[in-house]
Write an enzyme that holds these catalytic residues in place. Structure first.
Site, PDB file in Angstrom:
ATOM      1  N   GLU A  43       0.856  -1.186   0.000  1.00  0.00           N
ATOM      2  CA  GLU A  43       0.000   0.000   0.000  1.00  0.00           C
ATOM      3  C   GLU A  43       0.893   1.237   0.000  1.00  0.00           C
ATOM      4  O   GLU A  43       1.571   1.519   0.982  1.00  0.00           O
ATOM      5  CB  GLU A  43      -0.909  -0.006   1.233  1.00  0.00           C
ATOM      6  CG  GLU A  43      -1.750   1.243   1.401  1.00  0.00           C
ATOM      7  CD  GLU A  43      -2.397   1.335   2.767  1.00  0.00           C
ATOM      8  OE1 GLU A  43      -2.554   2.462   3.281  1.00  0.00           O
ATOM      9  OE2 GLU A  43      -2.745   0.279   3.345  1.00  0.00           O
ATOM     10  N   THR A  73      -4.094   6.227   2.232  1.00  0.00           N
ATOM     11  CA  THR A  73      -4.353   7.617   2.616  1.00  0.00           C
ATOM     12  C   THR A  73      -5.071   8.352   1.484  1.00  0.00           C
ATOM     13  O   THR A  73      -4.753   9.496   1.159  1.00  0.00           O
ATOM     14  CB  THR A  73      -3.051   8.357   3.004  1.00  0.00           C
ATOM     15  OG1 THR A  73      -2.193   7.493   3.735  1.00  0.00           O
ATOM     16  CG2 THR A  73      -3.375   9.544   3.909  1.00  0.00           C
ATOM     17  N   LYS A 133     -11.030  -0.939   7.363  1.00  0.00           N
ATOM     18  CA  LYS A 133      -9.745  -0.615   7.979  1.00  0.00           C
ATOM     19  C   LYS A 133     -10.011  -0.044   9.370  1.00  0.00           C
ATOM     20  O   LYS A 133     -10.533   1.063   9.497  1.00  0.00           O
ATOM     21  CB  LYS A 133      -8.994   0.405   7.126  1.00  0.00           C
ATOM     22  CG  LYS A 133      -7.731   0.954   7.781  1.00  0.00           C
ATOM     23  CD  LYS A 133      -7.081   2.006   6.907  1.00  0.00           C
ATOM     24  CE  LYS A 133      -5.886   2.635   7.611  1.00  0.00           C
ATOM     25  NZ  LYS A 133      -5.181   3.614   6.764  1.00  0.00           N
TER      26      LYS A 133
END
Length: 214
Positions: A43, A73, A133
């Site tokens: 990621e 993000t 998440k």
């Protein structure tokens, strides 16, 4: 790779490496070390300036069989689309944003928004999120996984933040389908010791398998 296959591969491995590299070369070296250690997913976070260019470089070098490439993000749908066009196969957000999830579903790209409560978890799942998440994980510890799964046993959760080799078993045993790990895995890159990343990755994989009794 089909979206469902991608999600299964991430869950089977159980770990996503969260990379904050400021250059394609550094990101590639970290990725190589993670691959050698058995990590299935990378990621690349958009906190890094020019992150889409780093994703493009990684997408050109690696196949989906070598590594599953994602963007982290991601704060809005516009950034999600940029990440997809750059080669990201899944999108991770620190919070739930309905438009981002909608954008990902439009193109059948896996999406993992951040949640901190049962209400947020339900809202995210109703919108079509694939994995939740749990962030920031260090504020709650593994107990939050059990707490959310009590009323939502079908929820698929991936904690990020506060996960290390010493507590990863607790997270998995609590019900996490995978964990997101940043500096606890990649800190070797700060000193140029990429072999440390490989060793740490192998320890993570070993502990995850032991927690699953594999």
């Amino acid at each position: 790779m089909d979206k469902e296959q991608l999600l299964n591969k991430i869950q089977e491995c159980g770990i996503v490496a969260v990379i904050r590299a400021d250059s394609p070369d550094k990101a590639q070296r970290i990725t190589d070390a993670c691959i050698e250690g058995g990590v299935a997913a990378i990621e690349l976070t958009f906190t890094v300036p020019g992150a889409h260019r780093v994703i493009e470089a990684l997408a050109q070098k690696y196949t989906n069989e070598q590594i599953i490439l994602g963007a982290g993000t991601v704060l809005d749908a516009e950034t999600a689309r940029i990440a997809m066009l750059s080669g990201a196969n899944y999108i991770v957000s620190p919070y739930f944003d309905a438009n981002t999830v909608k954008m990902c579903n439009r193109y059948r790209v896996a999406v993992m928004p951040g949640v901190m409560s049962v209400k947020e978890a339900v809202t995210a799942m109703e919108a079509g999120s694939d994995i939740l998440k749990v962030f920031p994980g260090e504020l709650f510890g593994p107990a939050i996984i059990k707490a959310i799964k009590a009323p939502l046993p079908h929820a698929k959760m991936m904690p990020t933040g506060g996960v290390d080799v010493n507590n990863v078993k607790e997270w998995i045993k609590a019900g996490a389908v995978a964990v997101g790990v940043g500096s606890a895995l990649t800190k070797g890159s700060e000193s140029g010791d990429y072999k440390e990343i490989t060793r740490t990755a192998q320890e993570f994989i070993k502990n995850i398998k032991e927690a699953r009794n594999i």
